[in-house]
Scaffold this motif. Sequence first.
Motif, PDB file in Angstrom:
ATOM      1  N   LYS A 133       4.975 101.879  79.220  1.00  0.00           N
ATOM      2  CA  LYS A 133       5.975 102.607  79.172  1.00  0.00           C
ATOM      3  C   LYS A 133       6.328 103.209  77.850  1.00  0.00           C
ATOM      4  CE  LYS A 133       9.221 100.969  82.235  1.00  0.00           C
ATOM      5  NZ  LYS A 133       9.996 100.846  82.748  1.00  0.00           N
ATOM      6  N   GLN A 134       6.451 102.215  76.978  1.00  0.00           N
ATOM      7  CA  GLN A 134       6.701 102.480  75.392  1.00  0.00           C
ATOM      8  C   GLN A 134       5.667 103.434  74.859  1.00  0.00           C
ATOM      9  OE1 GLN A 134       9.611 101.918  73.842  1.00  0.00           O
ATOM     10  NE2 GLN A 134       8.684 103.035  72.152  1.00  0.00           N
ATOM     11  N   LEU A 135       4.271 103.092  74.933  1.00  0.00           N
ATOM     12  CA  LEU A 135       3.317 103.949  74.638  1.00  0.00           C
ATOM     13  C   LEU A 135       3.417 105.481  75.287  1.00  0.00           C
ATOM     14  CD1 LEU A 135       0.839 104.517  72.745  1.00  0.00           C
ATOM     15  CD2 LEU A 135      -0.730 103.563  74.584  1.00  0.00           C
ATOM     16  N   GLU A 136       3.641 105.455  76.249  1.00  0.00           N
ATOM     17  CA  GLU A 136       3.602 106.482  77.233  1.00  0.00           C
ATOM     18  C   GLU A 136       4.830 107.751  76.458  1.00  0.00           C
ATOM     19  OE1 GLU A 136       3.734 108.279  81.741  1.00  0.00           O
ATOM     20  OE2 GLU A 136       4.091 106.131  81.398  1.00  0.00           O
ATOM     21  N   MET A 137       6.016 106.809  76.327  1.00  0.00           N
ATOM     22  CA  MET A 137       6.965 107.482  75.577  1.00  0.00           C
ATOM     23  C   MET A 137       6.663 108.183  74.400  1.00  0.00           C
ATOM     24  SD  MET A 137      10.040 105.077  77.005  1.00  0.00           S
ATOM     25  CE  MET A 137      11.178 105.612  75.833  1.00  0.00           C
ATOM     26  N   GLU A 138       6.074 107.056  73.335  1.00  0.00           N
ATOM     27  CA  GLU A 138       5.652 107.528  72.088  1.00  0.00           C
ATOM     28  C   GLU A 138       4.717 108.718  72.087  1.00  0.00           C
ATOM     29  OE1 GLU A 138       4.241 103.964  70.227  1.00  0.00           O
ATOM     30  OE2 GLU A 138       6.273 102.967  70.511  1.00  0.00           O
ATOM     31  N   LEU A 139       3.902 108.652  72.936  1.00  0.00           N
ATOM     32  CA  LEU A 139       2.761 109.825  73.129  1.00  0.00           C
ATOM     33  C   LEU A 139       3.076 111.004  73.479  1.00  0.00           C
ATOM     34  CD1 LEU A 139      -0.283 107.865  74.566  1.00  0.00           C
ATOM     35  CD2 LEU A 139      -0.073 108.695  72.283  1.00  0.00           C
ATOM     36  N   ILE A 140       4.140 111.114  74.435  1.00  0.00           N
ATOM     37  CA  ILE A 140       5.111 112.182  74.723  1.00  0.00           C
ATOM     38  C   ILE A 140       5.928 112.958  73.453  1.00  0.00           C
ATOM     39  CG2 ILE A 140       6.860 113.152  76.224  1.00  0.00           C
ATOM     40  CD1 ILE A 140       5.862 111.239  78.458  1.00  0.00           C
ATOM     41  N   VAL A 141       6.484 111.920  72.901  1.00  0.00           N
ATOM     42  CA  VAL A 141       7.322 112.687  71.600  1.00  0.00           C
ATOM     43  C   VAL A 141       6.139 113.056  70.598  1.00  0.00           C
ATOM     44  CG1 VAL A 141       8.913 112.204  69.770  1.00  0.00           C
ATOM     45  CG2 VAL A 141       9.446 111.181  72.179  1.00  0.00           C
ATOM     46  N   LYS A 142       5.086 112.479  70.334  1.00  0.00           N
ATOM     47  CA  LYS A 142       4.146 112.795  69.296  1.00  0.00           C
ATOM     48  C   LYS A 142       3.670 114.007  69.755  1.00  0.00           C
ATOM     49  CE  LYS A 142       0.302 110.961  66.800  1.00  0.00           C
ATOM     50  NZ  LYS A 142       1.250 111.506  65.488  1.00  0.00           N
ATOM     51  N   CYS A 143       3.171 114.352  71.044  1.00  0.00           N
ATOM     52  CA  CYS A 143       2.497 115.396  71.449  1.00  0.00           C
ATOM     53  C   CYS A 143       3.555 116.718  71.406  1.00  0.00           C
ATOM     54  CB  CYS A 143       1.851 115.287  72.883  1.00  0.00           C
ATOM     55  SG  CYS A 143       0.458 114.327  72.915  1.00  0.00           S
ATOM     56  N   ALA A 144       4.463 116.358  71.740  1.00  0.00           N
ATOM     57  CA  ALA A 144       5.752 117.486  71.666  1.00  0.00           C
ATOM     58  C   ALA A 144       6.082 117.936  70.245  1.00  0.00           C
ATOM     59  CB  ALA A 144       6.996 116.883  72.589  1.00  0.00           C
ATOM     60  N   ASP A 145       5.976 116.796  69.434  1.00  0.00           N
ATOM     61  CA  ASP A 145       6.369 117.293  68.121  1.00  0.00           C
ATOM     62  C   ASP A 145       5.127 117.946  67.389  1.00  0.00           C
ATOM     63  OD1 ASP A 145       7.357 116.961  65.388  1.00  0.00           O
ATOM     64  OD2 ASP A 145       6.152 115.236  65.097  1.00  0.00           O
ATOM     65  N   ILE A 146       3.944 117.315  67.823  1.00  0.00           N
ATOM     66  CA  ILE A 146       2.714 118.197  67.329  1.00  0.00           C
ATOM     67  C   ILE A 146       2.490 119.706  67.659  1.00  0.00           C
ATOM     68  CG2 ILE A 146       0.247 118.398  67.219  1.00  0.00           C
ATOM     69  CD1 ILE A 146       0.282 115.180  66.974  1.00  0.00           C
ATOM     70  N   SER A 147       2.857 119.979  69.056  1.00  0.00           N
ATOM     71  CA  SER A 147       3.049 121.247  69.572  1.00  0.00           C
ATOM     72  C   SER A 147       3.893 122.249  69.152  1.00  0.00           C
ATOM     73  CB  SER A 147       3.168 121.114  71.152  1.00  0.00           C
ATOM     74  OG  SER A 147       4.334 120.797  71.602  1.00  0.00           O
ATOM     75  N   ASN A 148       4.851 121.799  68.355  1.00  0.00           N
ATOM     76  CA  ASN A 148       6.044 122.765  67.833  1.00  0.00           C
ATOM     77  C   ASN A 148       5.598 123.292  66.564  1.00  0.00           C
ATOM     78  OD1 ASN A 148       8.308 123.576  66.915  1.00  0.00           O
ATOM     79  ND2 ASN A 148       9.610 121.607  67.215  1.00  0.00           N
TER      80      ASN A 148
END
Length: 148
Positions: A133-148
Amino acid sequence: DVTQTVSVIARRTGTLARLDAWERFALLAASLCHDLEHPGVTSIFLDRAGSTVDGVAGAFRDTVLEKHHTLRAFEVMVDNDIGILKGVSSKKYWSFRNNIAGCILATDFAKHASYCAQARALAQEGAQRPMSKQLEMELIVKCADISN
């Protein structure tokens, strides 16, 4: 933008349903705080310029900005006048803090290749090894940050 994107990705992937209430809070808090007090330049620029972010660069060797964002987020959250974490057990506090720190530190672009490699490996393995779950959360924040 990042928080909205995190919310959309987490809902559409079913992540929000898999997280407990404190993990959901951590995911959204990390997305809100991931660039708190960002000076508009990279950690590499700060390092090469010998500059600091409120003295933080001298305190940390790497991921200077991300550690600064995390530090500031928790300074606000533990402030007694604000009281966001008032009455939270020590165990819950450290778990919550680790969740947020991991998500914010994941936005350091210097670690991008490592996250891509982890995602590729998980995709190749398929259902043989579930993602934490931690990696899943990290990847989501990372993807959202990059998409911004």
